[in-house]
Design an enzyme around this catalytic site. Structure first.
Site, PDB file in Angstrom:
ATOM      1  N   ASP A  11       0.987  -1.328  -0.105  1.00  0.00           N
ATOM      2  CA  ASP A  11       0.171  -0.165  -0.013  1.00  0.00           C
ATOM      3  C   ASP A  11       0.726   1.564   0.237  1.00  0.00           C
ATOM      4  O   ASP A  11       2.447   0.874   0.556  1.00  0.00           O
ATOM      5  CB  ASP A  11      -0.690   0.031   1.452  1.00  0.00           C
ATOM      6  CG  ASP A  11      -2.383   1.051   1.161  1.00  0.00           C
ATOM      7  OD1 ASP A  11      -2.582   1.124   0.699  1.00  0.00           O
ATOM      8  OD2 ASP A  11      -3.101   1.135   2.836  1.00  0.00           O
ATOM      9  N   ASP A  13      -0.024   4.778   0.859  1.00  0.00           N
ATOM     10  CA  ASP A  13      -0.149   5.729   1.979  1.00  0.00           C
ATOM     11  C   ASP A  13      -0.721   5.873   3.651  1.00  0.00           C
ATOM     12  O   ASP A  13      -1.518   4.240   3.941  1.00  0.00           O
ATOM     13  CB  ASP A  13      -1.309   6.499   1.760  1.00  0.00           C
ATOM     14  CG  ASP A  13      -1.765   7.622   0.747  1.00  0.00           C
ATOM     15  OD1 ASP A  13       0.168   8.263   0.347  1.00  0.00           O
ATOM     16  OD2 ASP A  13      -2.397   7.798  -0.043  1.00  0.00           O
ATOM     17  N   ASP A  21      -4.850  13.035   6.988  1.00  0.00           N
ATOM     18  CA  ASP A  21      -7.188  13.176   6.942  1.00  0.00           C
ATOM     19  C   ASP A  21      -7.602  13.373   5.794  1.00  0.00           C
ATOM     20  O   ASP A  21      -8.272  12.383   5.320  1.00  0.00           O
ATOM     21  CB  ASP A  21      -7.458  14.118   8.302  1.00  0.00           C
ATOM     22  CG  ASP A  21      -6.812  13.677   9.472  1.00  0.00           C
ATOM     23  OD1 ASP A  21      -6.515  12.227   9.578  1.00  0.00           O
ATOM     24  OD2 ASP A  21      -6.241  14.548  10.144  1.00  0.00           O
ATOM     25  N   ASN A  55      -5.488   3.609  -3.750  1.00  0.00           N
ATOM     26  CA  ASN A  55      -6.819   3.874  -4.368  1.00  0.00           C
ATOM     27  C   ASN A  55      -6.243   5.228  -4.218  1.00  0.00           C
ATOM     28  O   ASN A  55      -5.902   6.175  -2.506  1.00  0.00           O
ATOM     29  CB  ASN A  55      -8.075   3.799  -2.975  1.00  0.00           C
ATOM     30  CG  ASN A  55      -8.509   2.457  -3.222  1.00  0.00           C
ATOM     31  OD1 ASN A  55      -8.430   1.014  -4.138  1.00  0.00           O
ATOM     32  ND2 ASN A  55      -9.369   1.974  -2.187  1.00  0.00           N
TER      33      ASN A  55
END
Length: 196
Positions: A11, A13, A21, A55
Site C-alpha cells: 500500500d 499512504d 486526514d 486508492n
C-alpha cells in the site's frame, strides 16, 4: 534451478508515507515514514521487486489531477532512489467510491492487474499495508496478507487479540493475516523466511 521472480505488493499512504486526514494532493504533502524507504531498499537487496497498489479517489473527487499524482510519485521515486531503493510500478485506482469500479480496494482489481502485468500467480505474492481494505483486496486476489500497524491501523497497537497471526480480532481482517509493527518489521520478517 528455475529462478522465480519475487514480487511484493505494498500500500502507499500510511505504509510508505504519512497518512493524512484528507489526501496527499501535492508533492509537498508526501512525507516518507521513518525507516520505510530503507525497508524497501533492504527488500530490493533481498531480491524483492516492489509494486504499489493504491486508492487515489482524490482524482475522481476532483481534489487533485494526474499531473499532481505524477509529481507526487516523481518525488517518491527520487527519495527511494536516494535511499538505494526502487519501486517497479505504481498501480492506482483513480475512481470515487460511487463509481462502483472493480479496482478500488477492497475490490481486488488492482492486484489482479499486477498479477497479469508481471505474469505472477498471486498465491506466491505477499501483500502488506496499513489499511484493512488493502488486506481485504489482497486476500480476495489470493495474496498472502500482512497488516502493518502504521497509518490507519496504528490505533490497533496493543489490541488484546493481536498476536503474530490474527484469527480475527478485527472482524473484517482476513483469517491468517500476519501483523507487523511497520514496514521495517515486515521487511525483517520477510527476509528471514526460507526461500524455496
Amino acid at each position: 534451478m528455475e529462478h522465480r521472480m519475487k514480487l511484493l505488493i505494498l500500500d502507499r499512504d500510511g505504509t510508505l508515507n504519512r497518512n493524512r486526514d484528507d489526501y496527499v494532493a501535492s508533492p509537498d504533502e508526501w512525507e516518507a515514514l521513518p525507516g520505510a524507504l530503507e525497508a524497501v531498499a533492504l527488500l530490493n537487496q533481498g531480491g524483492w521487486r516492489v509494486v504499489l497498489a493504491t486508492n487515489q479517489s482524490g482524482i475522481g473527487r476532483g481534489m487533485f489531477d494526474m499531473a499532481s499524482l505524477n509529481a507526487i510519485h516523481a518525488k517518491m521515486h527520487r527519495q527511494l532512489a536516494a535511499a538505494g531503493a526502487r519501486v517497479e510500478a505504481v498501480f492506482f485506482c483513480p475512481h470515487a467510491p460511487e463509481d462502483a469500479c472493480d479496482c478500488r480496494k477492497p475490490a481486488p482489481g488492482l492486484f489482479v492487474q499486477i498479477g497479469q502485468r508481471f505474469g505472477m500467480d498471486l498465491a506466491r505474492v505477499p501483500a502488506a499495508g496499513n489499511a484493512v481494505r488493502h488486506v481485504q483486496a489482497a486476500a480476495a486476489a489470493g495474496c498472502n496478507t500482512h497488516l502493518l500497524l502504521t497509518g490507519q491501523s496504528a490505533a490497533l497497537r496493543g489490541h488484546s487479540g493481536l498476536g503474530a497471526e490474527l484469527a480475527s480480532p478485527v472482524p473484517t481482517l482476513p483469517p491468517g493475516t500476519q501483523v507487523h509493527d511497520d514496514l521495517s518489521a515486515f521487511a525483517d520478517w520477510l527476509l528471514a523466511q526460507p526461500t524455496d
